[in-house]
Each structure stands twice: as structure tokens, then as C-alpha cells.
Design a protein around this motif. Sequence first.
Motif, short mmCIF file in Angstrom:
data_model
loop_
_atom_site.label_atom_id
_atom_site.label_comp_id
_atom_site.label_asym_id
_atom_site.label_seq_id
_atom_site.Cartn_x
_atom_site.Cartn_y
_atom_site.Cartn_z
N ASN A 295 0.84 -1.19 0.00
CA ASN A 295 0.00 0.00 0.00
C ASN A 295 0.88 1.25 0.00
N TYR A 296 0.38 2.31 -0.63
CA TYR A 296 1.17 3.54 -0.71
C TYR A 296 0.27 4.75 -0.60
N MET A 297 0.86 5.86 -0.15
CA MET A 297 0.11 7.11 -0.05
C MET A 297 -0.15 7.64 -1.46
N PRO A 298 -1.34 8.18 -1.72
CA PRO A 298 -1.70 8.60 -3.07
C PRO A 298 -0.72 9.58 -3.71
N HIS A 299 -0.10 10.45 -2.93
CA HIS A 299 0.84 11.42 -3.50
C HIS A 299 2.23 10.83 -3.75
N ASN A 300 2.45 9.58 -3.34
CA ASN A 300 3.75 8.94 -3.57
C ASN A 300 3.73 8.25 -4.94
N LYS A 301 3.80 9.06 -5.97
CA LYS A 301 3.71 8.56 -7.35
C LYS A 301 4.83 7.58 -7.68
N ARG A 302 6.02 7.84 -7.16
CA ARG A 302 7.15 6.95 -7.44
C ARG A 302 6.87 5.54 -6.93
N SER A 303 6.33 5.42 -5.74
CA SER A 303 6.01 4.11 -5.18
C SER A 303 4.87 3.45 -5.97
N THR B 90 -2.94 -2.15 -2.96
CA THR B 90 -2.61 -2.94 -4.14
C THR B 90 -2.22 -4.36 -3.72
N ALA B 91 -2.25 -5.27 -4.68
CA ALA B 91 -1.83 -6.64 -4.42
C ALA B 91 -1.31 -7.28 -5.69
#
Length: 194
Positions: free
Chosen positions: A144-152, A183-184
Motif C-alpha cells: 500500500n502507498y500514499m496517493p501522492h507517492n507517485k514513485r512508489s 494494491t496486491a
Amino acid sequence: MFGYRSASPKVRLVTARLVVRLVHERDAYRLAEYYAGNRAFLKPWEPIRDESHCYPSGWQARLGLITEMHRQGTAYYFILLDPEENEIYGVANFSNVLRGSFHACFLGYSLGEKWQGQGLMFEALQSAIRYMQRQQQMHRIMANYMPHNKRSGNLLARLGFEREGYAKDYLMIDGKWRDHVLTALTYTGWTPGR
């Protein structure tokens, strides 16, 4: 199925530019150096870390617990190293490993500031994910990633992770509850056997 494993696994994966291996108790100094050197850079992306993350003594106690989790098969904590294994470039952790009818875990990772933008995490995770799927028989790996962490988000998409949802106030990151994209990655080649 739910019993203890007899010994801590010895896993060392070699990629084109990295050694990706499970942490050992002797890695306390290197882990402290990694977190101290990247403290400001990682701060917006991680939970609040206490001072012990920057000292070998703090890591000695933590590594004892991690070694036990490796032994039990409940978590796998990898470090990304240069080919000579002198410097930690990043970490990749597969935690909350469940087997039985689930065969799933969570993936978390970070890469040091000076190693960003070179494709190193993609390279490392390809190898580590393959190990988790084939050797540890994980059918499902969640990240899972924070929405603003586009790179991740881009990294996970490139690895084949699919968006499954959105969680409000999911994790406390840098002292605040943060939304996360869920995500998975499922392993279509999974077969029973463990």
C-alpha cells in the motif's frame, strides 16, 4: 503448517547490481547507519521512529526479534546491499506472513536518498518477490502507498501489483493518519505444497 521452523533461513539473492539478503544479527551497525543517514529523507514516508533506529544498540535488540520471526516464518526482512556487502542501499520487508488458506503477506520498502531513480528497488523486489512466491509459497503479496507517492505507485504497477482499493486514514505516517492506495500481486503459478 503453523509450527515453528527449526532454523532461521539463510537467503542471499544476487541481482545484476545488488545483493539482496535476509538481515543477520551482525547487521546492527549497517542498519543504524542506513536509518541515521536517511532519517530526514525517509521521515515523510514512514512512522515516527525513535532514536534507537539510528544506533547499533537499538538494532541489536530489534534484530533478535526479527531473527525469531525469520525462524517462525512470520516475516522476512531483506536488506539491499552493494555487491561487496559493505553498504545498505535500502530495505524490503515481507511481514504478517500467513499461510493456511491465505498464503499472503504485506510488503514494505525504502531506498536511501542517494540511490533513488536508478531502478535498484525494482531490481531488488523482482528477486525478493520471486523468492517469496516460489520458496515461501506466497499466493498474495499486498503493498500500500500514499496517493501522492507517485514513485512508489509506479514501482508497484511496474512489478505487476493491481489497485484493489483506497483506505482512508489507513496508517500513521510521520505522526498523521494517512490515506493509502491498496494494491496486491497474486501469483498465478501457485501450487499447494507447504
